[in-house]
Design an enzyme around this catalytic site. Structure first.
Site, short mmCIF file in Angstrom:
data_model
loop_
_atom_site.label_atom_id
_atom_site.label_comp_id
_atom_site.label_asym_id
_atom_site.label_seq_id
_atom_site.Cartn_x
_atom_site.Cartn_y
_atom_site.Cartn_z
N CYS A 70 0.85 -1.20 0.00
CA CYS A 70 0.00 0.00 0.00
C CYS A 70 0.90 1.26 0.00
CB CYS A 70 -0.96 -0.07 1.20
SG CYS A 70 -2.39 1.02 1.11
N THR A 71 0.53 2.28 0.74
CA THR A 71 1.31 3.52 0.72
C THR A 71 2.61 3.41 1.52
OG1 THR A 71 -0.08 4.35 2.53
CG2 THR A 71 -0.66 5.02 0.30
#
Lengths: 234, 234
Positions: B106-107
């Site tokens: 993800c981020t």
């Protein structure tokens, strides 16, 4: 019993030592965008999970709302002990008899069964533990998510994602569930096709069973829980 | 650099306040059957996750093994602050320059980028945050798991499952990864087909973006981190 548009559904997840974190963390994440969630245990002390680290409960059994929209039980290696923990079972039975949905992921269904909440219901569990349901005379169904009345039970571990989105669609709306799925980028692309015994090679199945070494202990726990739930001390 | 058969690979997962629990909990579970895992933070105090409860780190930055087989960064709403946390970035940069694999879900890739660990590498992130990679001149690739040299980066949130199994196959063996997949019953059956913008309806995409309300804040954080990583204070 439908929630009003202005009230978030209240979800109570009962945890216990050596539960499997992702059994409940995945559906918690899917649901928590739209629901009030409680991580429930006897105290607020950190509870060790079976993967090697601890999570902190948010709410004690004593402080849990009386009426839950969802009662949810995860599974895990600690489910053997949970099935014999009378304080936990009493709490689960109490909230379960009033909850809109009584639910589980993985071997959480064995704990619901030990609390007497799956009598006459069909249920799912981890592929390795359907004998446990059978030992409690609960009808096991080998599906990813099983819905029978207000009982919603998921299969093993990662089935909690499919379970959580299915439950969210029932609790609120299909559109909210689709939104949750998109936020979670749940667009699975497993690198292998070995997620279930029907598609795994025999040697993979043997290796998986060897890792899940608590079979005898679990069978004994089921025997005791099954007896206790049908022969309560007055 | 291959592990000996008798040494478990050592996995270090860096957590931080308001990280997304399942970004790392899913790959942690896939890997922990076969690896030594550390949940790393500055102290051993509980760290609040962005879904509303806390986890307890197992190892401080100071006590983390010097040489990790895997360094892993999760994403989450707290990644904005993590990208500007010099103590965290210094630790990530130090362990990352020696780790066999430098990874994220993800981020988390934005945090790796802020630490300067994705320069010249291709990487994945959550579908909503590829502009963040672009702002740091990192080549974003819209795939579930992106492998470029020893960088292994996963897409949004639930991509951590595919990421974790892919990484386990590289770290140890495909057979171990298949076994892990079977134990986790990772045989996904999403109730809807809205897990990615390419297959979601426009109204679902709009609702998902509305839930991910930190876009402006993140853009500002990326700007600051991007500037800082390229203009370090001597």
């Amino acid at each position: 019993m439908q929630p009003t548009p202005h009230r978030k559904p209240v979800v109570g997840i009962v945890i216990y030592p050596q539960a499997t974190l992702i059994d409940f963390a995945n559906p918690h994440t899917a649901l928590s965008m739209f629901c009030e969630t409680h991580l429930l245990w006897k105290t607020l002390d950190p509870v060790p999970m079976d993967i090697g680290f601890s999570v902190v409960p948010t709410t004690t059994f004593a402080d849990c709302p009386e009426n839950l929209d969802v009662l949810m039980l995860p599974g895990g290696f600690g489910s053997n002990a949970a099935m014999q923990d009378q304080e936990l079972l009493d709490f689960v039975k109490d909230r379960g008899q009033r909850a809109r949905y009584v639910t589980s992921v993985c071997t959480g269904s064995l704990v619901l069964g030990a609390a007497g909440l799956l009598d006459v219901y069909k249920a799912a569990t981890h592929w390795g533990f359907y004998d446990g349901l059978a030992a409690m005379n609960i009808s096991g169904v080998h599906e990813r998510v099983v819905i029978d009345g207000n009982r919603v039970t998921g299969g093993g571990v990662t089935a909690g994602l499919d379970f959580g989105l299915t439950l969210l669609a029932k609790l609120l709306s299909e559109e909210d569930a689709r939104t949750s799925q998109l936020v979670l980028e749940y667009d699975p692309l497993p690198p292998f096709q070995d997620g279930h015994p029907r598609c795994a090679a025999p040697e993979t199945l043997a290796a998986a069973k060897a890792l899940m070494t608590d079979f005898p202990e679990r069978a004994a726990a089921i025997g005791r829980a099954s007896f206790a739930s049908r022969n309560p001390v007055a």
